[in-house]
Design a protein around this motif. Structure first.
Motif, PDB file in Angstrom:
ATOM      1  N   ASP A   1       0.807  -1.218   0.000  1.00  0.00           N
ATOM      2  CA  ASP A   1       0.000   0.000   0.000  1.00  0.00           C
ATOM      3  C   ASP A   1       0.846   1.277   0.000  1.00  0.00           C
ATOM      4  N   LYS A   2       2.178   1.110  -0.125  1.00  0.00           N
ATOM      5  CA  LYS A   2       3.063   2.263  -0.277  1.00  0.00           C
ATOM      6  C   LYS A   2       3.937   2.122  -1.532  1.00  0.00           C
ATOM      7  N   LEU A   3       3.520   1.256  -2.456  1.00  0.00           N
ATOM      8  CA  LEU A   3       4.312   1.006  -3.657  1.00  0.00           C
ATOM      9  C   LEU A   3       3.548   1.442  -4.894  1.00  0.00           C
ATOM     10  N   VAL A   4       4.224   2.188  -5.766  1.00  0.00           N
ATOM     11  CA  VAL A   4       3.659   2.692  -7.020  1.00  0.00           C
ATOM     12  C   VAL A   4       4.559   2.218  -8.154  1.00  0.00           C
ATOM     13  N   ALA A   5       3.966   1.733  -9.232  1.00  0.00           N
ATOM     14  CA  ALA A   5       4.732   1.185 -10.356  1.00  0.00           C
ATOM     15  C   ALA A   5       4.812   2.202 -11.483  1.00  0.00           C
ATOM     16  N   GLY A   6       6.016   2.447 -11.974  1.00  0.00           N
ATOM     17  CA  GLY A   6       6.228   3.458 -13.002  1.00  0.00           C
ATOM     18  C   GLY A   6       6.211   2.907 -14.413  1.00  0.00           C
ATOM     19  N   VAL A   7       5.645   3.699 -15.329  1.00  0.00           N
ATOM     20  CA  VAL A   7       5.609   3.364 -16.749  1.00  0.00           C
ATOM     21  C   VAL A   7       6.034   4.591 -17.558  1.00  0.00           C
ATOM     22  N   PRO A   8       6.561   4.391 -18.766  1.00  0.00           N
ATOM     23  CA  PRO A   8       7.025   5.519 -19.576  1.00  0.00           C
ATOM     24  C   PRO A   8       6.012   5.965 -20.621  1.00  0.00           C
ATOM     25  N   PHE A   9       5.955   7.262 -20.852  1.00  0.00           N
ATOM     26  CA  PHE A   9       5.201   7.817 -21.976  1.00  0.00           C
ATOM     27  C   PHE A   9       6.165   8.150 -23.119  1.00  0.00           C
ATOM     28  N   TYR A  10       7.247   7.415 -23.236  1.00  0.00           N
ATOM     29  CA  TYR A  10       8.258   7.678 -24.248  1.00  0.00           C
ATOM     30  C   TYR A  10       8.927   6.360 -24.630  1.00  0.00           C
ATOM     31  N   GLY A  11       9.670   6.407 -25.733  1.00  0.00           N
ATOM     32  CA  GLY A  11      10.479   5.270 -26.145  1.00  0.00           C
ATOM     33  C   GLY A  11      11.883   5.725 -26.478  1.00  0.00           C
ATOM     34  N   ARG A  12      12.743   4.770 -26.837  1.00  0.00           N
ATOM     35  CA  ARG A  12      14.128   5.065 -27.173  1.00  0.00           C
ATOM     36  C   ARG A  12      14.487   4.454 -28.521  1.00  0.00           C
ATOM     37  N   SER A  13      15.341   5.154 -29.252  1.00  0.00           N
ATOM     38  CA  SER A  13      15.735   4.690 -30.577  1.00  0.00           C
ATOM     39  C   SER A  13      17.232   4.436 -30.656  1.00  0.00           C
ATOM     40  N   LEU A  14      17.604   3.464 -31.480  1.00  0.00           N
ATOM     41  CA  LEU A  14      18.983   3.154 -31.813  1.00  0.00           C
ATOM     42  C   LEU A  14      19.040   2.737 -33.279  1.00  0.00           C
ATOM     43  N   THR A  15      20.225   2.750 -33.849  1.00  0.00           N
ATOM     44  CA  THR A  15      20.433   2.294 -35.218  1.00  0.00           C
ATOM     45  C   THR A  15      21.132   0.945 -35.175  1.00  0.00           C
ATOM     46  N   THR A  16      20.533  -0.072 -35.762  1.00  0.00           N
ATOM     47  CA  THR A  16      21.135  -1.401 -35.745  1.00  0.00           C
ATOM     48  C   THR A  16      22.285  -1.471 -36.749  1.00  0.00           C
ATOM     49  N   ARG A  17      23.253  -2.322 -36.468  1.00  0.00           N
ATOM     50  CA  ARG A  17      24.410  -2.454 -37.366  1.00  0.00           C
ATOM     51  C   ARG A  17      24.018  -3.138 -38.678  1.00  0.00           C
ATOM     52  N   GLU A  18      23.152  -4.120 -38.567  1.00  0.00           N
ATOM     53  CA  GLU A  18      22.650  -4.832 -39.741  1.00  0.00           C
ATOM     54  C   GLU A  18      21.134  -4.724 -39.770  1.00  0.00           C
ATOM     55  N   VAL A  19      20.554  -4.950 -40.936  1.00  0.00           N
ATOM     56  CA  VAL A  19      19.101  -4.902 -41.070  1.00  0.00           C
ATOM     57  C   VAL A  19      18.482  -6.079 -40.315  1.00  0.00           C
ATOM     58  N   ILE A  20      17.487  -5.797 -39.506  1.00  0.00           N
ATOM     59  CA  ILE A  20      16.758  -6.854 -38.808  1.00  0.00           C
ATOM     60  C   ILE A  20      15.735  -7.468 -39.762  1.00  0.00           C
ATOM     61  N   VAL A  21      15.783  -8.778 -39.913  1.00  0.00           N
ATOM     62  CA  VAL A  21      14.728  -9.499 -40.622  1.00  0.00           C
ATOM     63  C   VAL A  21      13.771  -9.996 -39.543  1.00  0.00           C
ATOM     64  N   ALA A  22      12.752  -9.231 -39.308  1.00  0.00           N
ATOM     65  CA  ALA A  22      11.903  -9.449 -38.145  1.00  0.00           C
ATOM     66  C   ALA A  22      10.816 -10.477 -38.426  1.00  0.00           C
ATOM     67  N   LYS A  23      10.913 -11.600 -37.755  1.00  0.00           N
ATOM     68  CA  LYS A  23       9.884 -12.632 -37.838  1.00  0.00           C
ATOM     69  C   LYS A  23       9.181 -12.844 -36.503  1.00  0.00           C
ATOM     70  N   ASP A  24       9.807 -12.327 -35.443  1.00  0.00           N
ATOM     71  CA  ASP A  24       9.287 -12.538 -34.097  1.00  0.00           C
ATOM     72  C   ASP A  24       9.698 -11.351 -33.238  1.00  0.00           C
ATOM     73  N   GLY A  25       8.946 -11.107 -32.166  1.00  0.00           N
ATOM     74  CA  GLY A  25       9.260  -9.986 -31.297  1.00  0.00           C
ATOM     75  C   GLY A  25      10.648 -10.054 -30.706  1.00  0.00           C
ATOM     76  N   ALA A  26      11.124 -11.271 -30.436  1.00  0.00           N
ATOM     77  CA  ALA A  26      12.439 -11.441 -29.829  1.00  0.00           C
ATOM     78  C   ALA A  26      13.570 -11.153 -30.796  1.00  0.00           C
ATOM     79  N   ASP A  27      13.274 -10.918 -32.072  1.00  0.00           N
ATOM     80  CA  ASP A  27      14.314 -10.564 -33.038  1.00  0.00           C
ATOM     81  C   ASP A  27      14.885  -9.174 -32.788  1.00  0.00           C
ATOM     82  N   MET A  28      14.365  -8.457 -31.809  1.00  0.00           N
ATOM     83  CA  MET A  28      14.829  -7.102 -31.531  1.00  0.00           C
ATOM     84  C   MET A  28      16.237  -7.050 -30.954  1.00  0.00           C
ATOM     85  N   TYR A  29      16.738  -8.138 -30.384  1.00  0.00           N
ATOM     86  CA  TYR A  29      18.009  -8.103 -29.660  1.00  0.00           C
ATOM     87  C   TYR A  29      19.183  -8.254 -30.631  1.00  0.00           C
TER      88      TYR A  29
END
Length: 387
Positions: free
Chosen positions: A254-282
């Motif tokens: 009853d004293k804990l509050v969970a934080g969420v962001p109203f923003y995201g972050r961007s980066l440029t990947t070294r190679e093109v991602i061939v995205a077939k699944d959400g986990a391909d982001m890494y």
């Protein structure tokens, strides 16, 4: 806002927060941060959607006092908060504002000076309380920030003194003391503490900063604010882990509050991602951080001695700059992919090799449900200008 886009992340998310947290014997909290340097984007803020407004930031000085650059408009903001029945507090510290906390807290005279200056400021502007955002007690954060194994013990001494000062100075009011905390409990010499209940005796609520988990500081691209983490991929921290670990360390729900962001972050990947699944982001990313939204600009990091973009995209600019056509569909140059483990979306532009991790209505709704099921006090958003 582009024509035809009428539903923003704040409308959907804060409505969900209110609905999810309004039941029960005591009211739940919706905490929102107000960055003073983004005042122009917040002139039409509807405070009725939030219960607690946190002013960011007061910056500590070497002497144990602090500075705040929003005093010129603070009286009018306090009046707006009062008319909406919203509590308004000053947050002291932040990422670049935490560099003096360790030295202040280990000096009894400087601790006393900070306690007094906080009380003076609250009395002068008729605020409801104060928050300490120390990043982080007993742990390295920004390179400029000193830390010590005694930080957490000194923080506890400070909170005791601050609560005692509030009781003596404001005997007819219950002034708020809150904390902004990382995704693991406070550190002592052995790492995250297993029992943080003594801190809670002096604190009204603590808001977990369950974001900025993966970014340019990590070894690969990954979710900014994962619901769960992918085993052995990205940093092994998440929203659910943070809540569970704080509760396991005996912080009251009853004293804990969970934080969420109203923003995201961007980066440029070294190679093109061939995205077939959400986990391909890494994937590996280029060292130079790209420009984020139209509000992003070069800034000088005095600790790192570099000029850099932040790469930050506020959610509203994902919409009004045309990356997202609707909440779930993109314009032609971008693709949207949902990752089931982190329960967050990400955007990708193959031509630019540009990756953006962010939260939306769907990801926030899952986080709200988890918070409600855990019985915690409410939700926090960084920051209100993201809408």
């Amino acid at each position: 806002m582009r024509p035809g886009i009428s539903h923003t992340i704040a409308v959907a998310a804060l409505a969900a927060l209110a609905a999810a947290t309004s039941c029960g014997p005591s009211s739940r909290y919706v905490v929102g941060y107000y960055p003073t340097w983004k005042r122009n984007a917040l002139l039409n803020l509807d405070m009725s959607k939030i219960t607690h407004l946190q002013l960011a930031f007061g910056i500590p000085t070497d002497e144990g006092t602090f500075t705040f650059d929003g005093e010129w408009f603070l009286p009018s903001l306090v009046r707006e908060a009062r008319s909406s029945k919203t509590k308004i507090s000053l947050t002291i510290g932040g990422w670049t504002g935490s560099n003096r906390f360790s030295s202040i807290m280990q000096d009894v005279h400087k601790r006393g000076a900070l306690v007094k200056s906080i009380g003076d400021f609250i009395e002068k502007y008729e605020l409801d309380g104060a928050e300490i955002d120390w990043e982080y007690p007993g742990r390295a954060a920004s390179k400029c920030n000193k830390f010590s194994p005694q930080d957490s013990a000194n923080l506890l001494r400070f909170l005791h003194a601050l609560r005692s000062n509030f009781h003596a100075r404001f005997p007819d009011e219950q002034k708020l003391i809150s904390l902004a905390v990382r995704v693991q409990p406070f550190d002592d010499a052995n790492g995250p503490m297993s029992d943080v209940s003594p801190f809670a005796e002096f604190v009204d609520y603590a808001s977990i900063m369950a974001f900025d988990i993966n970014g340019v500081w990590a070894n690969s691209t990954g979710p900014n604010a994962p619901f769960d983490y992918q085993h052995n991929r990205g940093l092994q921290l998440s929203y659910t882990q943070a809540i569970d670990q704080w509760l396991a360390a005996k912080w009251p729900a009853d004293k804990l509050v969970a934080g969420v962001p109203f923003y995201g972050r961007s980066l440029t990947t070294r190679e093109v991602i061939v995205a077939k699944d959400g986990a391909d982001m890494y994937v590996p990313f280029a060292n130079e951080v790209p420009q984020g939204d139209l509000d992003d600009a070069l800034w000088y990091d005095v600790c790192e001695n570099v000029n850099s973009m932040s790469g930050i995209w506020n959610y509203r600019h994902l919409r009004d700059q045309g990356l997202l056509r609707t909440a779930n569909t993109t314009t032609d140059d971008w693709i949207r992919i949902w990752d089931h483990t982190s329960s967050t979306p990400w955007l990708y532009n193959p031509q630019l090799r540009r990756f953006i991790t962010y939260d939306d209505q769907e990801s926030l709704a899952k986080k709200v449900d988890y918070a409600r099921n855990k019985g915690i006090k409410g939700m926090m958003v960084w920051a209100l200008n993201g809408d």
